[in-house]
Design a protein around this motif. Sequence first.
Motif, PDB file in Angstrom:
ATOM      1  N   LEU A 158      10.086  71.781   4.507  1.00 48.21           N
ATOM      2  CA  LEU A 158      10.772  71.485   5.524  1.00 48.21           C
ATOM      3  C   LEU A 158      10.675  69.962   6.107  1.00 48.21           C
ATOM      4  O   LEU A 158      11.410  69.231   6.214  1.00 48.21           O
ATOM      5  N   PRO A 159       9.326  69.686   5.997  1.00 48.81           N
ATOM      6  CA  PRO A 159       9.301  68.195   6.594  1.00 48.81           C
ATOM      7  C   PRO A 159      10.046  67.431   5.739  1.00 48.81           C
ATOM      8  O   PRO A 159      10.287  66.216   6.158  1.00 48.81           O
ATOM      9  N   LEU A 160       9.750  67.476   4.383  1.00 47.39           N
ATOM     10  CA  LEU A 160      10.265  66.580   3.560  1.00 47.39           C
ATOM     11  C   LEU A 160      11.934  66.550   3.541  1.00 47.39           C
ATOM     12  O   LEU A 160      12.708  65.477   3.115  1.00 47.39           O
ATOM     13  N   LEU A 161      12.617  67.494   4.046  1.00 39.57           N
ATOM     14  CA  LEU A 161      13.874  67.843   4.175  1.00 39.57           C
ATOM     15  C   LEU A 161      14.598  66.832   5.055  1.00 39.57           C
ATOM     16  O   LEU A 161      15.612  66.194   4.983  1.00 39.57           O
ATOM     17  N   THR A 162      13.805  66.391   6.099  1.00 44.32           N
ATOM     18  CA  THR A 162      14.017  65.338   7.046  1.00 44.32           C
ATOM     19  C   THR A 162      13.134  64.016   7.017  1.00 44.32           C
ATOM     20  O   THR A 162      13.036  63.408   8.003  1.00 44.32           O
ATOM     21  N   HIS A 163      12.616  63.842   5.918  1.00 43.60           N
ATOM     22  CA  HIS A 163      11.772  62.749   5.879  1.00 43.60           C
ATOM     23  C   HIS A 163      12.726  61.387   6.024  1.00 43.60           C
ATOM     24  O   HIS A 163      13.811  61.309   5.705  1.00 43.60           O
ATOM     25  N   ALA A 164      11.981  60.362   6.479  1.00 42.27           N
ATOM     26  CA  ALA A 164      12.757  58.976   6.744  1.00 42.27           C
ATOM     27  C   ALA A 164      13.181  58.409   5.379  1.00 42.27           C
ATOM     28  O   ALA A 164      13.961  57.553   5.402  1.00 42.27           O
ATOM     29  N   ASP A 165      12.351  58.490   4.228  1.00 43.96           N
ATOM     30  CA  ASP A 165      12.669  57.927   2.807  1.00 43.96           C
ATOM     31  C   ASP A 165      13.644  58.965   2.254  1.00 43.96           C
ATOM     32  O   ASP A 165      13.510  60.107   2.116  1.00 43.96           O
ATOM     33  N   ARG A 174      17.053  68.539  -3.499  1.00 44.05           N
ATOM     34  CA  ARG A 174      17.346  68.989  -4.909  1.00 44.05           C
ATOM     35  C   ARG A 174      16.318  70.379  -5.261  1.00 44.05           C
ATOM     36  O   ARG A 174      16.969  71.419  -5.859  1.00 44.05           O
ATOM     37  N   LEU A 175      15.177  70.440  -5.173  1.00 49.00           N
ATOM     38  CA  LEU A 175      14.284  71.416  -5.124  1.00 49.00           C
ATOM     39  C   LEU A 175      14.605  72.653  -4.517  1.00 49.00           C
ATOM     40  O   LEU A 175      14.698  73.714  -4.798  1.00 49.00           O
ATOM     41  N   ALA A 176      14.940  72.472  -3.249  1.00 50.99           N
ATOM     42  CA  ALA A 176      15.573  73.672  -2.170  1.00 50.99           C
ATOM     43  C   ALA A 176      16.561  74.294  -2.863  1.00 50.99           C
ATOM     44  O   ALA A 176      16.785  75.400  -2.771  1.00 50.99           O
ATOM     45  N   ALA A 191      24.419  69.007   4.874  1.00 53.24           N
ATOM     46  CA  ALA A 191      25.328  67.982   4.475  1.00 53.24           C
ATOM     47  C   ALA A 191      26.121  67.175   5.190  1.00 53.24           C
ATOM     48  O   ALA A 191      26.290  65.949   5.054  1.00 53.24           O
ATOM     49  N   ALA A 192      26.498  67.804   6.262  1.00 52.86           N
ATOM     50  CA  ALA A 192      27.116  67.052   7.412  1.00 52.86           C
ATOM     51  C   ALA A 192      26.112  66.240   8.233  1.00 52.86           C
ATOM     52  O   ALA A 192      26.397  65.313   8.758  1.00 52.86           O
ATOM     53  N   ARG A 193      24.634  66.603   8.254  1.00 53.48           N
ATOM     54  CA  ARG A 193      23.735  65.706   9.062  1.00 53.48           C
ATOM     55  C   ARG A 193      23.192  64.439   8.290  1.00 53.48           C
ATOM     56  O   ARG A 193      23.032  63.340   8.951  1.00 53.48           O
ATOM     57  N   ASP A 194      22.827  64.646   7.011  1.00 54.98           N
ATOM     58  CA  ASP A 194      22.103  63.711   6.394  1.00 54.98           C
ATOM     59  C   ASP A 194      23.109  62.289   6.266  1.00 54.98           C
ATOM     60  O   ASP A 194      24.208  62.499   6.026  1.00 54.98           O
ATOM     61  N   GLU A 195      22.552  61.247   6.228  1.00 55.18           N
ATOM     62  CA  GLU A 195      23.269  60.040   6.051  1.00 55.18           C
ATOM     63  C   GLU A 195      23.146  59.567   4.604  1.00 55.18           C
ATOM     64  O   GLU A 195      23.894  58.555   4.224  1.00 55.18           O
ATOM     65  N   THR A 197      24.284  59.690   0.669  1.00 52.79           N
ATOM     66  CA  THR A 197      25.698  60.415   0.048  1.00 52.79           C
ATOM     67  C   THR A 197      25.093  61.090  -1.014  1.00 52.79           C
ATOM     68  O   THR A 197      25.830  62.223  -1.258  1.00 52.79           O
ATOM     69  N   VAL A 198      23.991  60.957  -1.586  1.00 51.36           N
ATOM     70  CA  VAL A 198      23.465  61.881  -2.750  1.00 51.36           C
ATOM     71  C   VAL A 198      23.343  63.312  -2.144  1.00 51.36           C
ATOM     72  O   VAL A 198      23.470  64.384  -2.697  1.00 51.36           O
ATOM     73  N   VAL A 199      22.514  63.188  -0.914  1.00 55.33           N
ATOM     74  CA  VAL A 199      22.096  64.680  -0.528  1.00 55.33           C
ATOM     75  C   VAL A 199      23.478  65.265   0.197  1.00 55.33           C
ATOM     76  O   VAL A 199      23.415  66.390  -0.015  1.00 55.33           O
ATOM     77  N   GLN A 200      24.401  64.326   0.754  1.00 54.94           N
ATOM     78  CA  GLN A 200      25.554  64.955   1.314  1.00 54.94           C
ATOM     79  C   GLN A 200      26.292  65.948   0.212  1.00 54.94           C
ATOM     80  O   GLN A 200      26.642  66.880   0.299  1.00 54.94           O
ATOM     81  N   GLY A 201      26.575  65.066  -1.179  1.00 55.72           N
ATOM     82  CA  GLY A 201      27.166  65.734  -2.117  1.00 55.72           C
ATOM     83  C   GLY A 201      26.444  66.986  -2.734  1.00 55.72           C
ATOM     84  O   GLY A 201      27.043  67.883  -2.884  1.00 55.72           O
ATOM     85  N   LEU A 202      25.020  66.850  -2.766  1.00 54.46           N
ATOM     86  CA  LEU A 202      24.221  67.838  -3.435  1.00 54.46           C
ATOM     87  C   LEU A 202      24.511  69.262  -2.646  1.00 54.46           C
ATOM     88  O   LEU A 202      24.664  70.144  -2.963  1.00 54.46           O
ATOM     89  N   CYS A 203      24.051  68.711  -1.587  1.00 56.33           N
ATOM     90  CA  CYS A 203      24.197  69.986  -0.630  1.00 56.33           C
ATOM     91  C   CYS A 203      25.446  70.666  -0.210  1.00 56.33           C
ATOM     92  O   CYS A 203      25.856  71.962  -0.209  1.00 56.33           O
TER      93      CYS A 203
END
Length: 465
Positions: A158-165, A174-176, A191-195, A197-203
């Motif tokens: 969970l902490p890594l899902l909202t990491h600044a990097d 991707r692992l989740a 997908a709606a929250r993250d800034e 685009t890779v995370v947005q598309g993946l989720c």
Amino acid sequence: MRSSIWSGARAAVRLAKGAELREAMFDVADPAVWIALDDAMRDGVRSSADGTWLPAWQTPTDAQLALALCQRDGRIRERALGEVAGRPELLPLVVIRCADWAEPVRDRARTRWAEAVTVETAAALTPLALRIGIRYRGDFALGLIDKVLRSADREALLPLLTHADRTVRRFAHRLAVEEGFLSPAELARAAARDEDTVVQGLCAEAALAAVPEGDADDDVLEPLLAARNPRARSAGVTALRRAGRGERAVGFLGDRAAVVRACARYVVRQTGGEPVEWYRQRCAEAGDAALSAGVVSGLAECGDRSDAEVLWALTAYPDPVVRARAVSGLRALDVLDVRRLRALLDDPAPGVVREATLALVPSARMLDDGWLLERLAVERARETRVSAFRLLNAYGGLVRLRAAVALVDDPDDRLRQWARQSVLRWHPTAEVPPGSAEVGELLERARLFDAYGLKRLKWEAGLKA
């Protein structure tokens, strides 16, 4: 990033002077600090000892081991790795040494990392391992982290899902997704929250793939449709057809993002609608009603040249964004009227002036150069001056030189630099009269050439040097 490098370099100096590890390190959670520490030690920071004291160690401190782990001599680094057991503060340097160029050092570091890695250390050092993972032979530490986190429960991730990097977030999401740690609703919210685009598309893709055909799951669709980022919204709009709610796509035909409008048109067509007629009706009946700029862009994206008059009418619309989109639409449809576009160069909205300028650049020679030169005056609005110079620059020949020389001492920094570059790159073209005295006068007035450059350019223009 630069501050992290400085922090690592300062930490190296402090350690070399005898400071303890906790005192010397400023931000141990920042991977760039550890990498900078290693680089600084290898690039020349010297400690009070040169490594000959290593065999005499009885109980080395963390600071001494940190120095040794970063020494140039591979034998010192290898020996230091034998002393790191039970010292979690030094694990970041062990991760770095897992990609060491010296095989004995690398092998020992990998053994130590395999012995020490836990769910907690894996999560804490993921950012550093991702940085090291791009190095040659740098994938070992990250591979072990991946294996450990996959076998852990979702709380560790969970902490890594909202990491600044964003690189860390991409790895974690991707692992989740692959391990099924997040539900479809959680993926949609991510997908709606993250800034990124890779995370947005993946989720978004993973969330929709988990929804059966024809199942309108509001917990998945609604976060995507309400997302601020276009990637998530477009995924939600496309999913409306699978969910049996294609009629809702009509509400996204005028979306502010082109990709969302394109997806909405696809869904509307699949359900028997005709988007272009919807756009035409909205634009033709705009009047004093509120008209979305996305509707105007949508008409240009799927309309044809017969829609030009509707767009021309919208160039007088009260909303400047709508006016700018109308001009952009005319350019997209390749419907240009130089006389009507020229009038828009005096529009009070900078966006309209920019779009009109872009449309007129290919037809710059059809404009009156004297009229454009008047608009270079300092008292004019900046957007007007930029527009006029851009068109005069596209005009070419002697007109371009006149305009550029007029601005070589302009108070506006960007215009002045642009004008000077234009003069320096100017060369006489076929329409410039050979031997023109005006050319020689303008080149001398610019004061931008050395004697040889001025002589050569005058010779090209048919003038006596």
